[in-house]
Every structure is written in structure tokens, then in C-alpha cells.
Write an enzyme that holds these catalytic residues in place. Structure first.
Site, PDB file in Angstrom:
ATOM      1  N   GLU A   1       0.832  -1.225   0.000  1.00 60.63           N
ATOM      2  CA  GLU A   1       0.000   0.000   0.000  1.00 60.63           C
ATOM      3  C   GLU A   1       0.859   1.264   0.000  1.00 60.63           C
ATOM      4  O   GLU A   1       0.497   2.263   0.624  1.00 60.63           O
ATOM      5  CB  GLU A   1      -0.931   0.010   1.212  1.00 60.63           C
ATOM      6  CG  GLU A   1      -2.326  -0.458   0.927  1.00 60.63           C
ATOM      7  CD  GLU A   1      -2.728  -0.201  -0.491  1.00 60.63           C
ATOM      8  OE1 GLU A   1      -2.688   0.967  -0.917  1.00 60.63           O
ATOM      9  OE2 GLU A   1      -3.059  -1.159  -1.178  1.00 60.63           O
TER      10      GLU A   1
HETATM   11  C1  LIG Z   1       2.545  -9.844   0.287  1.00 59.19           C
HETATM   12  C2  LIG Z   1       2.334  -8.707  -0.650  1.00 59.19           C
HETATM   13  C3  LIG Z   1       1.054  -8.335  -1.000  1.00 59.19           C
HETATM   14  C4  LIG Z   1       0.845  -7.298  -1.905  1.00 59.19           C
HETATM   15  N1  LIG Z   1      -0.431  -7.001  -2.331  1.00 59.19           N
HETATM   16  C5  LIG Z   1      -0.600  -6.180  -3.401  1.00 59.19           C
HETATM   17  C6  LIG Z   1      -1.872  -6.047  -4.035  1.00 59.19           C
HETATM   18  O1  LIG Z   1      -2.883  -6.603  -3.600  1.00 59.19           O
HETATM   19  N2  LIG Z   1      -1.957  -5.286  -5.171  1.00 59.19           N
HETATM   20  C7  LIG Z   1      -0.874  -4.647  -5.692  1.00 59.19           C
HETATM   21  O2  LIG Z   1      -1.011  -4.009  -6.729  1.00 59.19           O
HETATM   22  N3  LIG Z   1       0.337  -4.731  -5.098  1.00 59.19           N
HETATM   23  C8  LIG Z   1       0.505  -5.486  -3.981  1.00 59.19           C
HETATM   24  N4  LIG Z   1       1.739  -5.608  -3.395  1.00 59.19           N
HETATM   25  C9  LIG Z   1       2.848  -4.833  -3.929  1.00 59.19           C
HETATM   26  C10 LIG Z   1       3.310  -3.726  -2.982  1.00 59.19           C
HETATM   27  O3  LIG Z   1       2.361  -2.705  -2.912  1.00 59.19           O
HETATM   28  C11 LIG Z   1       4.681  -3.265  -3.455  1.00 59.19           C
HETATM   29  O4  LIG Z   1       5.597  -4.330  -3.180  1.00 59.19           O
HETATM   30  C12 LIG Z   1       5.138  -1.986  -2.815  1.00 59.19           C
HETATM   31  O5  LIG Z   1       4.320  -0.916  -3.216  1.00 59.19           O
HETATM   32  C13 LIG Z   1       6.591  -1.657  -3.141  1.00 59.19           C
HETATM   33  O6  LIG Z   1       6.869  -1.815  -4.499  1.00 59.19           O
HETATM   34  P1  LIG Z   1       8.125  -2.719  -4.951  1.00 59.19           P
HETATM   35  O7  LIG Z   1       8.045  -3.995  -4.237  1.00 59.19           O
HETATM   36  O8  LIG Z   1       8.181  -2.750  -6.423  1.00 59.19           O
HETATM   37  O9  LIG Z   1       9.381  -1.934  -4.380  1.00 59.19           O
HETATM   38  P2  LIG Z   1      10.142  -0.723  -5.112  1.00 59.19           P
HETATM   39  O10 LIG Z   1       9.132   0.226  -5.625  1.00 59.19           O
HETATM   40  O11 LIG Z   1      11.134  -1.278  -6.040  1.00 59.19           O
HETATM   41  O12 LIG Z   1      10.880  -0.036  -3.879  1.00 59.19           O
HETATM   42  C14 LIG Z   1      12.096  -0.558  -3.326  1.00 59.19           C
HETATM   43  C15 LIG Z   1      12.563   0.357  -2.204  1.00 59.19           C
HETATM   44  O13 LIG Z   1      12.840   1.656  -2.739  1.00 59.19           O
HETATM   45  C16 LIG Z   1      12.124   2.638  -2.016  1.00 59.19           C
HETATM   46  N5  LIG Z   1      11.719   3.713  -2.913  1.00 59.19           N
HETATM   47  C17 LIG Z   1      11.141   3.613  -4.121  1.00 59.19           C
HETATM   48  N6  LIG Z   1      10.898   4.827  -4.623  1.00 59.19           N
HETATM   49  C18 LIG Z   1      11.301   5.728  -3.699  1.00 59.19           C
HETATM   50  C19 LIG Z   1      11.303   7.144  -3.616  1.00 59.19           C
HETATM   51  N7  LIG Z   1      10.796   7.907  -4.585  1.00 59.19           N
HETATM   52  N8  LIG Z   1      11.815   7.713  -2.501  1.00 59.19           N
HETATM   53  C20 LIG Z   1      12.303   6.965  -1.504  1.00 59.19           C
HETATM   54  N9  LIG Z   1      12.322   5.618  -1.523  1.00 59.19           N
HETATM   55  C21 LIG Z   1      11.836   5.009  -2.618  1.00 59.19           C
HETATM   56  C22 LIG Z   1      10.927   1.917  -1.438  1.00 59.19           C
HETATM   57  O14 LIG Z   1      10.400   2.594  -0.293  1.00 59.19           O
HETATM   58  C23 LIG Z   1      11.518   0.549  -1.116  1.00 59.19           C
HETATM   59  O15 LIG Z   1      12.146   0.603   0.137  1.00 59.19           O
HETATM   60  C24 LIG Z   1       1.957  -6.596  -2.440  1.00 59.19           C
HETATM   61  C25 LIG Z   1       3.257  -6.944  -2.048  1.00 59.19           C
HETATM   62  C26 LIG Z   1       3.451  -7.999  -1.192  1.00 59.19           C
HETATM   63  C27 LIG Z   1       4.867  -8.392  -0.853  1.00 59.19           C
END
Ligand SMILES: Cc1cc2nc3c(=O)[nH]c(=O)nc-3n(C[C@H](O)[C@H](O)[C@H](O)COP(=O)(O)OP(=O)(O)OC[C@H]3O[C@@H](n4cnc5c(N)ncnc54)[C@H](O)[C@@H]3O)c2cc1C
Length: 598
Positions: free
Chosen positions: A443
Site C-alpha cells: 500500500e
Molecule cells: C505480500 C504482498 C502483498 C501485496 N499485495 C498487493 C496487491 O494486492 N496489489 C498490488 O497491486 N500490489 C501489492 N503488493 C505490492 C506492494 O504494494 C509493493 O511491493 C510496494 O508498493 C513496493 O513496491 P516494490 O516492491 O516494487 O518496491 P520498489 O518500488 O522497487 O521499492 C524498493 C525500495 O525503494 C524505495 N523507494 C522507491 N521509490 C522511492 C522514492 N521515490 N523515494 C524513496 N524511496 C523510494 C521503497 O520505499 C523501497 O524501500 C503486495 C506486495 C506484497 C509483498
């Protein structure tokens, strides 16, 4: 084995003694007849459902997890999940907060929120199946066409169909502008959607007859980035004109993630292969609808950690009263026993009180936010609706990030109370820690929440909404400023309120010159703001407790509340001083550190 007792007394305290929700609800025509007894009766029954039906499935669900049939793409949820969901539907729980126009019971959001806190305590993984439906329902209610609402909302209200939110793709989570899933317009007004989504919670399962996926995708002529993203309804089974289920749509589960926690919730890789969808809202304006869902989900995620904090606290408290180790530093307490119960040790108390203070403070904030949501939607006065929406927008990232970070601190502390036994599965404590961990990530990670708070919600309007919250603090300070007994609660928030103005201006000024300053300060800033908000609610709770005690009420509940307030202000709130200092240390030490990271 862990146990769970619904915290109904504290819920009543928050709703009826602190927030006086019934007075506010009476201003809203559809709740004019609502009374405290009705709310209590619903929550008592809800508590039974949580503790008796889904809590017993928490550990077994974690051990069994979900399974995918690679041939049929069907996902089987752990034993008992389906049956519990049937009981949930039959009990009318799915319809609790939904609009009567779609068959809902139309109860206030605050009731649904308290009910969901109990579900989250009992079994977060199970609760996510119906929980996500609420967000999808809210997005469709706000942005769907009359036909879409007529087709989907009744079945989502009854719980026969569940919902999902499909945003994330393998290469994009935070940065949804990078999205690749495509939507091709068809002659009949529908779209054929093709792409790959990952991490979709409750993305496939055997608990409901249909799954209504809300999918973000790009139209062929879409502008690049987030401004070219549109929102679509993509049902698992197409829906015929008469509302019956049609053919299986081209959307299926290609794999399940193996993960650290919430193992009983299916985290699905979703393949869209020319799946038929219909557009929600305007082309390229998909984030408008998705934000409705995301905001509901952010409050919901805060509630997940609130639930886990409460259940972890209850079990750690029981253990600390029972487990005998060493003698109290200040002299033997249990003379008839070979050692004292560990609750006599100051640090064990600190761990327990940390979880208690974060649970009870979180409950007050959740209750307050649920009332803001109610007023935003249904208050007859347009000005109140607008002000409530504005305040809720400010508080939403705090609910999401502060409550989930506190959940992390609290569940870990409660596990620590068990010593080595906390690390062993049979006590259930390590599961609370594992299940909570995702709440800080999905989220929008807590870093993203912090940027949203500081960048958009505070600096974005020159601190105007924050000042409105400051006014609430100011009113309390004025009301109780001369009451000596309240000084220990009022002085810290009065001081922090003043400091906050200077602190915000300072970061804003530095951020104006170099935007990395905002990024470097945001996480610390959110925690300071979180404490200002919690401090305000803890002061209000202490105010009620003091009043009751001074009128001769001997219910130990009030003394406990007062003690917890004292603990909160003495041991947790003061971290704001360090946080302001680290925020002020700025971005240079981070951005100049290439050598350190080499
Ligand atoms: C168990 C689980 C359930 C989930 N359920 C859903 C769902 O129902 N629907 C859905 O669509 N998604 C879902 N997600 C996805 C989840 O919302 C994302 O994993 C999350 O938003 C982070 O995206 P990412 O994993 O690609 O990390 P990334 O976006 O690659 O981020 C990696 C790191 O970089 C940091 N970062 C990125 N951009 C910035 C910035 N501009 N400034 C500072 N820091 C930054 C982040 O905070 C993080 O620490 C789920 C994930 C999991 C693991």
C-alpha cells in the site's frame, strides 16, 4: 497456543467516552437513530465471530498456506477458510458498512473499523480476502457507471463476490508510471487487457463465486507515465446481462509467492491474456479511482497492525504474569514461589506497556479517522464534508505508517517478553511479527507515506491542514491549561505543537533549495507528526480517565488508562526530540556518502 479476547471495553471507551461518536452520528441523517447499545451489540457479536471462528484458523492457515493447481490455475485456501467465509456471509458481516441501496446494512464506518480490528487480531491473512473487497467496492461506488454499480455492488456487498487491486508489475511497484499492461478498445465498448501483475493479494482463491479485479492498464494512445494509466474492472467470470456468471475470463493465477508472513493469503502472480474489461471513470484518469481504493486500503493496513499489536500484547501480558524467572531487583514479590513472575522486571513492563500504549493510541486514532470518513461522505453540511476530507487526507499516511511501524515495534517487543519461547512457533508470537512485517511495505511503503505526508499533505499546502490539527491541540491546551493534574499530558503536546511549526518551516525552506532535504527528513518527520497526533489522543484519554477518577469512579479501567498515558508521555513520546535532531541533520551526510557505500 495464543488466545484472543476482543477489547470491547476499550472500544466503548474510545467511541462513547472519548470521541462521543453517537453525538456526531446524530448529525448525519442516515444515522440519526444510531445508539451506543446497537453499536455494542454488533461489536459483541463481531468479536465472537473473530475469536471463535477465524482465530482458531490463524496458526493452521500459516502452516498450511495456499496451494495452486498449475493445470487449472485454481487456488485452494487452507482448511476451514472457505467455511469461515460462508459463516461470515451468512452472518451479514460483509454488508455491515455498505450502502443499503446495494443491500448493505449502512452501519457507521467506525463500527466496521472496530469489527475489522478484531478480525485482524484474529487472522490477518483470512481478513484480507473480504478486506480488499471493501476498497474495490469504494472505488466502484465513487467512480463506476450506474450499470457497473448495478452489476457488481450488490454481489460485493453480500460477499458472494470479492475484490482485488491489481497495480504492481514485476518492474514497477512504487513507480506505477512504468506500467506496461495494455488495454485494447473493442468495438462493443469493452477492452481486451494483456499483461502481467504480481503480488496481488487474494488474487485467486476458492472462497467466493467470482473475483472482481480492479486493474490498472494503459490505452494504446496513453501519454507516458502515471498520467497515462486507466482503471478497468476485470471479473474472473464474465457477468451476463441478467447478472448470472458467464464464461471464464482470460485472467488467471500463474503462480503463488512463497513469503515471510500472511501465508494463508494468496499473493498471486496474475496473468491477463486478452481478458475482457470495462473502463472505470475516464481514460488515463485511472489513479482517481484507484486512489479511493488505496486510501481505504491505507487506513485498512493501519488497522491490520493495530489488530496485531493488540493480540500480541494480550498474549505477552498473560505470559509475563505466569512465567517465573529471577527475583525482582527491589525485593522478592512472590514469596510462595521459587522465583517472581517476569512482570516484576522493569524492562518487561516497558515492553508490555509499549504495545498497550500503541494499541490504545492507535484505536483512538482509527476511531477518529473512521468518523472523519463518515462525515466526508454523509455529513449534510458541505463545509464539514470538505474539512473532514482534508483532515483525513493528512492523517491517512500517519495511520498507515505510524501504526504499522508501531506494530513492528510492539509485536517484536511482545515476542521478546517470551524469551526463547517467543521464537518457537507453538506460542504464535513469531507469526504476529512475521504477519505484521508486510504492513510496512505494501500500500505504498512507509517511506512513500512519509513523502506523501511531508511533501504533499504538509508542504504542498504550506502547512495549512497541519495547522488545523494544531488548532485541535490548541483547544485542548486552552481547555486544560490551568488544570494542574493535566499538566503532565498537556505540556508535552503544547511544546511539540509549537516546535512543529518551526521544524516544518525549516525543512520546507531547506527543501525549497534542495528537494533531497525533504526526502532525508520525511521518515523522521512522519514519526514526530505521529506522536503529536497520538499525544493529542492520549491527553484526551487521560482527561476522561481523570474526570472519572475525580468523581469517585473506582473502575480500575480508568487508573490503568491514566498509568498508560503516563507511560506513553514518559517513555515513548520523548523520542520526538531525537527524531527532530536526526531530521535536521539533513541530506548532505546521505548524498555525499558515495565513498561509504563503495
Ligand atoms: C505480500 C504482498 C502483498 C501485496 N499485495 C498487493 C496487491 O494486492 N496489489 C498490488 O497491486 N500490489 C501489492 N503488493 C505490492 C506492494 O504494494 C509493493 O511491493 C510496494 O508498493 C513496493 O513496491 P516494490 O516492491 O516494487 O518496491 P520498489 O518500488 O522497487 O521499492 C524498493 C525500495 O525503494 C524505495 N523507494 C522507491 N521509490 C522511492 C522514492 N521515490 N523515494 C524513496 N524511496 C523510494 C521503497 O520505499 C523501497 O524501500 C503486495 C506486495 C506484497 C509483498
Amino acid at each position: 497456543m495464543p488466545t484472543y479476547n476482543p477489547p470491547l471495553r476499550d472500544m466503548q471507551f474510545v467511541m462513547h467516552e472519548v470521541l462521543k461518536v453517537v453525538d456526531d452520528l446524530k448529525q448525519i441523517p442516515k444515522h440519526a437513530d444510531m445508539d451506543a447499545d446497537t453499536i455494542t451489540a454488533v461489536l459483541e457479536e463481531g468479536g465472537k465471530f473473530a475469536s471463535e471462528v477465524i482465530f482458531p484458523l490463524n496458526i493452521s492457515g500459516d502452516a498450511e498456506a495456499c496451494t495452486l493447481d498449475p493445470v487449472t490455475h485454481a487456488v485452494t485456501t487452507p482448511k476451514g477458510f472457505k467455511e469461515a467465509y460462508k459463516t461470515y456471509i451468512e452472518g451479514g458481516w460483509a454488508a455491515l458498512g455498505c450502502d443499503p441501496e446495494y443491500g448493505g446494512q449502512g452501519l457507521p464506518f467506525v463500527v466496521n473499523s472496530m469489527f475489522y480490528e478484531m478480525l485482524n487480531s484474529a487472522n490477518q491473512a483470512w481478513t484480507m480476502y473480504p478486506g480488499l473487497t471493501h476498497g474495490a467496492y469504494a472505488a466502484l461506488e465513487a467512480h463506476g457507471t450506474p450499470e457497473q454499480k448495478a452489476t457488481y455492488l450488490h454481489k460485493m456487498t453480500s460477499g458472494e463476490w470479492t475484490g482485488t487491486m491489481c497495480l504492481t508489475e514485476p518492474h514497477c511497484g512504487t513507480d506505477l508510471g512504468l506500467m506496461r499492461t495494455k488495454a485494447e478498445p473493442q468495438a462493443d465498448g469493452t477492452y481486451k487487457i494483456t499483461g502481467n501483475k504480481i503480488f496481488i493479494s487474494a488474487g485467486e482463491h476458492d472462497m467466493s463465486d467470482n473475483i472482481i479485479h480492479l486493474v490498472l492498464a494503459r490505452l494504446p494512445d496513453a501519454p507516458p507515465g502515471i498520467k497515462g494509466v486507466s482503471l478497468f474492472i476485470v471479473p474472473k467470470f464474465n457477468v451476463n446481462k441478467d447478472g448470472s456468471l458467464g464464461a471464464r475470463n482470460g485472467i488467471y493465477c500463474g503462480g503463488l509467492e512463497h513469503k515471510m508472513g500472511i501465508k494463508a493469503n494468496a499473493t498471486a502472480q496474475i496473468v491477463l491474456d486478452e481478458a475482457v474489461g470495462t473502463l472505470v471513470g475516464l481514460p488515463n484518469k485511472g489513479m482517481n479511482g484507484m486512489f479511493v481504493m488505496m486510501n481505504a486500503a491505507r487506513l485498512g493496513v493501519g488497522n491490520q497492525s493495530l489488530g496485531l499489536t493488540e493480540v500480541a500484547f494480550q498474549n505477552a501480558l498473560a505470559y509475563a504474569k505466569d512465567r517465573l524467572q529471577m527475583r525482582s531487583l527491589s525485593g522478592t514479590k512472590a514469596k510462595d514461589k521459587p522465583a517472581d513472575p517476569i512482570i516484576v522486571h522493569p524492562d518487561v513492563r516497558k515492553m508490555l506497556l509499549t504495545a498497550k500504549a500503541y494499541a490504545e493510541g492507535g484505536r483512538a486514532l482509527q476511531g477518529f479517522c473512521s468518523m472523519l470518513l463518515e462525515k466526508e461522505h454523509y455529513h449534510p453540511d458541505e463545509k464539514v464534508r470538505a474539512e473532514s476530507a482534508e483532515m483525513l487526507a493528512l492523517l491517512t499516511p500517519i495511520v498507515k505508517a505510524f501504526l504499522t511501524d508501531n506494530g513492528h515495534i510492539s509485536t517484536n517487543a511482545c515476542m521478546q517478553v517470551f524469551g526463547g519461547h517467543g521464537f518457537i512457533k507453538e506460542w504464535g508470537m513469531e507469526q504476529f511479527v512475521r504477519d505484521n512485517r508486510i504492513n510496512m511495505i505494501y500500500e505504498g511503503t512507509n517511506t512513500i507515506q512519509s513523502l506523501d505526508l511531508l511533501g504533499r499533505k504538509v508542504l504542498g499546502n504550506n502547512g495549512a491542514t497541519l495547522k488545523k490539527f494544531g488548532k485541535l491541540v490548541g483547544q485542548l491546551v486552552e481547555e486544560e491549561g490551568v488544570n494542574e493534574k493535566m499538566a503532565e499530558f498537556i505540556t508535552p503536546i503544547a511544546i511539540l505543537g509549537d516546535q512543529m511549526t518551526k521544524f516544518t518551516t525549516e525543512i520546507g525552506f531547506k527543501g525549497f533549495q534542495n528537494a533531497d532535504e525533504v526526502g532525508a527528513a520525511a521518515v523522521d518527520y512522519l514519526r514526530v507528526a505521529g506522536h503529536l497526533v497520538f499525544g493529542y489522543f492520549w491527553a484526551r484519554m487521560a482527561q476522561v480517565a481523570l474526570r472519572e477518577i475525580s468523581t469517585g469512579n473506582t473502575d480500575p479501567f480508568y487508573l490503568a488508562k491514566l498509568q498508560t498515558a503516563r507511560f506513553y508521555f514518559s517513555k515513548l513520546f520523548p523520542e520526538t526530540a531525537t527524531l527532530m535532531r536526526t531530521a535536521r541533520a539533513g541530506s548532505k551526510v546521505l548524498m555525499d556518502t558515495d565513498a561509504a557505500l563503495a
